[in-house]
Design a protein around this motif. Sequence first.
Motif: not given
Length: 339
Positions: A8, A57-59, A94, A98
């Motif tokens: 990531t 996206d990590v979110t 994030v 995340g």
Amino acid sequence: MKKVVLVTGASGYLGGRLCHALLNQGYFVKAFVRKTSDLSSLPPPTDGGSLQLVYGDVTDYPSLLEAFSGCHIVFHAAALVEPWIPDPSKFPSVNVGGLRNVLKAYKETNSVEKIVYTSSFFALGPTDGHIGDETQVHPAKFFCTEYEKSKAIADKIALEAATEGVPIVPVYPGVIYGPGKVTTGNVVSLLLVERFNGRLPGYLGAEKGFSFSHVDDVVQGHIAAMNKGRVGERYLLTGENASFKDVFDLAAIITNTGKPRFRIPLLLVEAYGWLSVLFSRITGKLPLISPPTVYVLRHQWAYTCEKAKLELDYNPRSLKEGLTEVLPWLKSLGLIKYY
């Protein structure tokens, strides 16, 4: 069979270098990037090659869960690394959210054997008057930046996950520098550019120590954490403890140029920071120096990496060795000039 590794934050300064190193060691790399990411630090993916771009996206949990599919190792290097942004709510979103999504995706995926989590020296807190190690816990009484606060919160979550059986190894780089993207994640290069272009005429701030880590040493430390790191154990991937005065003095010696002749008072730097923030709100361009940067400069952030040396065979180069490589590289890009 080639192990499949998910990275990531693959388009970032550290993530890009990590992807290159993993590909060189024969891994199949899934580079998790956003649609808007600058991919210049990644090699171009080829049909049937060892690099696959995975967008998300990590979110955004569904995109992350999909990226986890079929992966054996996860390097969670994605983070919002800035001392100041106009919307501070993005830091917990994030950097904390995340990580929570990564842990949730692990629990829903059967193939992942290990997660190497890129934390930060900031997660351990300042080391005023001593040299910190992995036993240090952030006092959480104050935070210089919202970034520091988010990484300290995420650190607790990572360590709690390890006690619950998640095979996570947190690593803590110092101030990362070296060739690669000249972004906030590479602040030493940014400051050297300012110094050599005459926009930073003096030494910056007080004589406080930081731990400087060359990006390629940090990358090798990550790979060693994957291979040898004990689950739930913290590893500081730091380097030589020095000040920004030392950085500027070494740079002057290496390039045979003059050293700065005076120190810029922190109050002056802070006033400049407030003006930069005001200017940033008008232009939308993030400032190089903001008040939180000054709060960081008022403290010492010096650490030992003896544990990583012992358990991971981590072998960081000296600051002089690292800068001897970085300065000609910046010159070759036309970002600085010296003769």
